[in-house]
Design a protein around this motif. Structure first.
Motif, PDB file in Angstrom:
ATOM      1  N   UNK A 266      46.829  67.161  99.362  1.00 53.64           N
ATOM      2  CA  UNK A 266      45.390  66.995  99.139  1.00 53.64           C
ATOM      3  C   UNK A 266      45.095  66.687  97.679  1.00 53.64           C
ATOM      4  N   UNK A 267      45.765  67.388  96.772  1.00 51.25           N
ATOM      5  CA  UNK A 267      45.535  67.191  95.347  1.00 51.25           C
ATOM      6  C   UNK A 267      45.988  65.800  94.902  1.00 51.25           C
ATOM      7  N   UNK A 268      47.137  65.343  95.392  1.00 44.68           N
ATOM      8  CA  UNK A 268      47.638  64.014  95.026  1.00 44.68           C
ATOM      9  C   UNK A 268      46.729  62.932  95.586  1.00 44.68           C
ATOM     10  N   UNK A 269      46.251  63.123  96.816  1.00 46.69           N
ATOM     11  CA  UNK A 269      45.295  62.183  97.398  1.00 46.69           C
ATOM     12  C   UNK A 269      44.129  61.953  96.446  1.00 46.69           C
ATOM     13  N   UNK A 270      43.485  63.046  96.043  1.00 51.50           N
ATOM     14  CA  UNK A 270      42.293  62.924  95.209  1.00 51.50           C
ATOM     15  C   UNK A 270      42.637  62.442  93.806  1.00 51.50           C
ATOM     16  N   UNK A 271      43.790  62.865  93.296  1.00 54.16           N
ATOM     17  CA  UNK A 271      44.197  62.461  91.951  1.00 54.16           C
ATOM     18  C   UNK A 271      44.328  60.953  91.844  1.00 54.16           C
ATOM     19  N   UNK A 272      44.921  60.324  92.863  1.00 52.07           N
ATOM     20  CA  UNK A 272      45.174  58.887  92.783  1.00 52.07           C
ATOM     21  C   UNK A 272      44.065  58.040  93.400  1.00 52.07           C
ATOM     22  N   UNK A 273      43.246  58.643  94.268  1.00 55.23           N
ATOM     23  CA  UNK A 273      42.111  57.903  94.806  1.00 55.23           C
ATOM     24  C   UNK A 273      40.875  58.039  93.920  1.00 55.23           C
ATOM     25  N   UNK A 394      33.548  69.412 100.151  1.00 50.00           N
ATOM     26  CA  UNK A 394      33.396  68.307 101.098  1.00 50.00           C
ATOM     27  C   UNK A 394      32.388  67.279 100.600  1.00 50.00           C
ATOM     28  N   UNK A 395      31.396  67.736  99.848  1.00 55.04           N
ATOM     29  CA  UNK A 395      30.434  66.801  99.250  1.00 55.04           C
ATOM     30  C   UNK A 395      31.117  65.917  98.206  1.00 55.04           C
ATOM     31  N   UNK A 396      32.075  66.483  97.479  1.00 53.41           N
ATOM     32  CA  UNK A 396      32.835  65.704  96.497  1.00 53.41           C
ATOM     33  C   UNK A 396      33.739  64.705  97.205  1.00 53.41           C
ATOM     34  N   UNK A 397      34.491  65.173  98.205  1.00 55.97           N
ATOM     35  CA  UNK A 397      35.425  64.293  98.914  1.00 55.97           C
ATOM     36  C   UNK A 397      34.718  63.137  99.598  1.00 55.97           C
ATOM     37  N   UNK A 398      33.455  63.324  99.973  1.00 56.63           N
ATOM     38  CA  UNK A 398      32.695  62.290 100.665  1.00 56.63           C
ATOM     39  C   UNK A 398      32.564  61.005  99.841  1.00 56.63           C
ATOM     40  N   UNK A 399      32.654  61.110  98.521  1.00 58.24           N
ATOM     41  CA  UNK A 399      32.434  59.967  97.645  1.00 58.24           C
ATOM     42  C   UNK A 399      33.717  59.241  97.270  1.00 58.24           C
ATOM     43  N   UNK A 400      34.812  59.550  97.957  1.00 61.91           N
ATOM     44  CA  UNK A 400      36.091  58.899  97.670  1.00 61.91           C
ATOM     45  C   UNK A 400      36.671  58.293  98.942  1.00 61.91           C
ATOM     46  N   UNK A 401      37.565  57.301  98.802  1.00 60.15           N
ATOM     47  CA  UNK A 401      38.200  56.709  99.988  1.00 60.15           C
ATOM     48  C   UNK A 401      38.950  57.770 100.798  1.00 60.15           C
ATOM     49  N   UNK A 402      39.113  57.480 102.087  1.00 62.28           N
ATOM     50  CA  UNK A 402      39.812  58.392 103.007  1.00 62.28           C
ATOM     51  C   UNK A 402      39.190  59.785 103.012  1.00 62.28           C
ATOM     52  N   UNK A 403      37.872  59.839 102.853  1.00 61.12           N
ATOM     53  CA  UNK A 403      37.191  61.128 102.721  1.00 61.12           C
ATOM     54  C   UNK A 403      37.359  61.991 103.974  1.00 61.12           C
ATOM     55  N   UNK A 404      37.297  61.375 105.159  1.00 62.90           N
ATOM     56  CA  UNK A 404      37.426  62.160 106.389  1.00 62.90           C
ATOM     57  C   UNK A 404      38.811  62.775 106.499  1.00 62.90           C
ATOM     58  N   UNK A 407      39.043  65.607 104.017  1.00 66.42           N
ATOM     59  CA  UNK A 407      38.249  66.765 104.454  1.00 66.42           C
ATOM     60  C   UNK A 407      38.965  67.528 105.562  1.00 66.42           C
ATOM     61  N   UNK A 408      39.569  66.808 106.507  1.00 64.42           N
ATOM     62  CA  UNK A 408      40.319  67.468 107.571  1.00 64.42           C
ATOM     63  C   UNK A 408      41.541  68.191 107.003  1.00 64.42           C
ATOM     64  N   UNK A 409      42.172  67.566 106.004  1.00 66.55           N
ATOM     65  CA  UNK A 409      43.307  68.198 105.339  1.00 66.55           C
ATOM     66  C   UNK A 409      42.864  69.485 104.647  1.00 66.55           C
ATOM     67  N   UNK A 410      41.684  69.445 104.015  1.00 68.37           N
ATOM     68  CA  UNK A 410      41.155  70.636 103.341  1.00 68.37           C
ATOM     69  C   UNK A 410      40.853  71.749 104.341  1.00 68.37           C
ATOM     70  N   UNK A 411      40.271  71.400 105.485  1.00 69.39           N
ATOM     71  CA  UNK A 411      39.961  72.400 106.515  1.00 69.39           C
ATOM     72  C   UNK A 411      41.247  73.023 107.045  1.00 69.39           C
TER      73      UNK A 411
END
Length: 507
Positions: A266-273, A394-404, A407-411
């Protein structure tokens, strides 16, 4: 069940009484319900003894740093030929999952964003506020809490695996007060350990259920009803009961490794996206600010500025009390999985690895939230007031690619952290109420699991989770004194052991 101690029966009865007290509505006991009473006590402790929490936490960190460079660092937690039971990766994963995994997911974006809007000093929503936001998030989740955990875990592991004591917290103080003293205060200390663990974990399970339901609501539009949250608690309870039955070397080990894989993914996803360069620059400068200002932050009170006093009480002092309340539970579990490591290796691992990971985590998630507001002009913070802190991630993840997907990964990550926290807590409660057994009966662990989930469910229904959390933190005050005595007992024992080693060498 014939192997349980009197602490088990006392703890179960008092835990049930507290749960019953927690569901009594205000109309029945307007000034005597759990929330009113515990809030009054907690306010008094924070107002009068906030300085004590700051000094105590700093003492534990200094003690750990001292041990790293001292002659005691080479002492092994076990017999001289004992080898570590778990690999480094599994060991890090298990101590991290038990320590604060679910809290990192909950507060990873929400806390830095809160500090950005309500900073510890200065004006809000400025570059200085942004720097302080991550700096203080690292402070609250870095060296100090892990030094608290390391102190109690080291003591338990040392006395259990090297001195062959029962593994109860009360046994650690025998070098100071003797066996006769333990007969007087032993059960009281062990009860405080169980009390803090039951209600500390129960509140975390309740907040975990809230965030899972909040995430599913945010992503899929599912209504956040009480029945939906109860369904989540029921499903997760069944899963961690299965994990408990599988044992530490199967259920907890595999789940902890899964936690690390999911968290890193999850962290790498957001770091590079996300804004990668910004995050890495932010991480670097935040680490520098944290280390540079660590002494002043550690002892920061505001005797001449009442405006900032409430911030310190609400965040720093609250956190220190919360970590101390969690210390018996996390410390006992870390001790259980640390046999065979030297004191120096143990402290370096417990202090450095989780702190560095937490720093990167807060920079990625909190940095993304602040970047969206500071550079892109978005208002993420309004979700705190409208939907609660549990939806900020989830509000933060919504503004990046592959947000869904993220978010599922976070849940899923919240769910696995939920299971490992409850799993490790039931082991600790079983151990502390069966005379320190390393393999407490499944029946005892299942009873504690049901009590924890029941407390979370009932108090979530009544809105009493905050009251229960406050009750747990109140237990931190006497336990902080116990922790300071543990430091003295450890030093006394280390000195005696070094003398014995030197005498054997001469002989």
């Amino acid at each position: 069940m014939n192997k349980v101690t009197k602490v088990f029966y006392i703890s179960v009865i008092i835990s049930l009484l507290f749960i019953i007290w927690g569901i009594i509505p205000d109309s029945v006991l307007p000034n005597g319900n759990l929330e009113a009473v515990t809030s009054t006590i907690q306010t008094y402790i924070v107002d009068k003894f906030g300085w004590f929490y700051l000094i105590s936490a700093s003492c534990f960190l200094l003690f750990c740093l001292f041990l790293i460079f001292s002659k005691y660092g080479g002492i092994k937690l076990g017999r001289p030929n004992d080898k570590p039971e778990y690999s480094y990766l599994t060991w890090f994963a298990m101590l991290f999952s038990a320590g604060m995994g679910i809290g990192l997911v909950f507060w990873g974006a929400a806390e830095p964003l809160s500090h950005f809007h309500n900073p510890p000093y200065g004006d809000s929503m400025t570059s200085d506020a942004a720097k302080a936001a991550i700096q203080y998030s690292l402070f609250h989740w870095g060296f100090h809490p892990w030094a608290i955990y390391a102190t109690i875990a080291l003591a338990l592991a040392y006395f259990k695996f090297r001195k062959h004591s029962t593994g109860l917290v009360s046994d650690i103080l025998v070098p100071l007060f003797g066996l006769k003293g333990k007969e007087v205060w032993g059960s009281i200390i062990d009860f405080i350990v169980v009390f803090a663990t039951v209600f500390g974990v129960a509140t975390s399970l309740g907040f975990g259920a809230i965030q899972i339901s909040g995430g599913l609501s945010f992503v899929f539009g599912i209504d956040q009803t009480f029945l939906f949250q109860m369904l989540i608690i029921l499903i997760v309870t069944i899963l961690y009961m299965l994990s408990v039955s599988a044992g530490l070397n199967k259920g907890m080990k595999y789940l902890s490794n899964s936690n690390i894989v999911l968290a890193v993914a999850l962290m790498i996803f957001l770091l590079f996206l996300g804004p990668t360069t910004f995050m890495l620059n932010y991480f670097t400068t935040s680490i520098g600010n944290y280390i540079q200002n660590l002494p002043s932050m550690s002892l920061r009170m505001t005797p001449f500025n009442e405006d900032n006093t409430s911030w310190i009480k609400d965040w720093t002092i609250f956190y220190w009390a919360w970590w101390i309340a969690w210390a018996p539970f996390v410390g006992t579990f870390i001790a259980r999985v640390s046999r065979g490591r030297t004191i120096r290796e143990f402290i370096l691992g417990v202090l450095l690895v989780p702190t560095i990971f937490s720093a990167l985590w807060f920079t990625v998630f909190g940095g993304s939230a602040i970047h969206l507001e500071f550079f892109e002009g978005l208002d993420i913070f309004h979700y705190v007031g409208e939907l609660g802190e549990e939806t900020v991630l989830f509000a933060v993840l919504e503004h990046f690619p592959l947000s869904t997907i993220m978010s599922l990964l976070a849940i899923l990550l919240i769910g696995t952290f939920f299971i490992t926290s409850a799993d490790s807590a039931t082991f600790v409660l079983g151990m502390q109420t069966t005379g320190g057994r390393l393999d407490p009966p499944n029946s005892v662990k299942l009873i504690w699991g049901i009590i924890q989930s029941g407390a979370a469910a009932v108090l979530l229904w009544q809105g009493g989770l905050g009251a229960l959390q406050t009750a747990s933190i109140i237990a931190a005050f006497p336990f902080s004194i116990i922790l300071l005595l543990i430091v003295v007992s450890l030093i006394k024992s280390f000195r005696q052991e070094i003398k014995e080693i030197e005498m054997r060498r001469k002989g």
